[in-house]
Design an enzyme around this catalytic site. Structure first.
Site, PDB file in Angstrom:
ATOM      1  N   HIS A   9      41.924  52.059  68.382  1.00 36.39           N
ATOM      2  CA  HIS A   9      41.720  51.584  67.014  1.00 36.39           C
ATOM      3  C   HIS A   9      42.866  50.660  66.629  1.00 36.39           C
ATOM      4  O   HIS A   9      43.898  50.626  67.281  1.00 36.39           O
ATOM      5  CB  HIS A   9      41.595  52.737  66.015  1.00 36.39           C
ATOM      6  CG  HIS A   9      42.823  53.583  65.867  1.00 36.39           C
ATOM      7  ND1 HIS A   9      43.163  54.578  66.762  1.00 36.39           N
ATOM      8  CD2 HIS A   9      43.813  53.580  64.939  1.00 36.39           C
ATOM      9  CE1 HIS A   9      44.286  55.149  66.381  1.00 36.39           C
ATOM     10  NE2 HIS A   9      44.713  54.562  65.284  1.00 36.39           N
ATOM     11  N   GLU A 116      40.622  36.890  60.591  1.00 32.92           N
ATOM     12  CA  GLU A 116      40.120  35.654  61.176  1.00 32.92           C
ATOM     13  C   GLU A 116      38.678  35.862  61.611  1.00 32.92           C
ATOM     14  O   GLU A 116      38.326  36.905  62.163  1.00 32.92           O
ATOM     15  CB  GLU A 116      40.957  35.269  62.398  1.00 32.92           C
ATOM     16  CG  GLU A 116      40.441  34.031  63.106  1.00 32.92           C
ATOM     17  CD  GLU A 116      41.220  33.693  64.366  1.00 32.92           C
ATOM     18  OE1 GLU A 116      41.327  32.498  64.666  1.00 32.92           O
ATOM     19  OE2 GLU A 116      41.726  34.628  65.036  1.00 32.92           O
TER      20      GLU A 116
END
Length: 124
Positions: A9, A116
């Site tokens: 993660h 992004e």
């Protein structure tokens, strides 16, 4: 040598856990896997992507911060994503720009963490 199988993660620090959960679930359709109230942290998931959100009420993201999460999106979905950001009044801090035979753009979550959206993948 340590053998890595995959990313478990990614963690983000946020100033307001509930606001961040709302942002990621509304914009990207993440689901809450676990919310741990006594430690002010949560895990959200979409597909194979797992993000840990950790609340620190003192946290302030910095605009000049170069740390980011980069999400790959299909070329066909890039313009729709751009419109979604505009429709939700989410300012773009960089782009859209042409890169590596594709496009990229960067915006921030409510706590200044850079996100992004780009295509193509850098490495497959």
């Amino acid at each position: 040598m340590i053998v890595i199988e995959s990313i478990n993660h990614v963690c983000l620090t946020v100033a307001n856990l509930d606001r961040s959960i709302q942002f990621y679930t509304d914009l990207f359709d993440f689901e809450v896997v676990e919310k741990i109230d006594n430690s002010q942290e949560a895990f959200i998931r979409i597909g194979d992507i797992l993000i840990g959100l950790y609340e620190d009420e003192e946290f302030t993201g910095q605009r000049s911060n170069k740390k980011c999460i980069s999400f790959y999106i299909d070329e066909e979905d890039f313009e729709d994503a751009l419109e979604e950001l505009k429709d939700n009044d989410i300012p773009i801090v960089y782009g859209p720009e042409n890169i590596r035979n594709g496009k990229t753009l960067i915006f921030m979550d409510p706590d200044g963490n850079h996100i992004e959206l780009s295509y193509p993948k850098i490495y497959s």
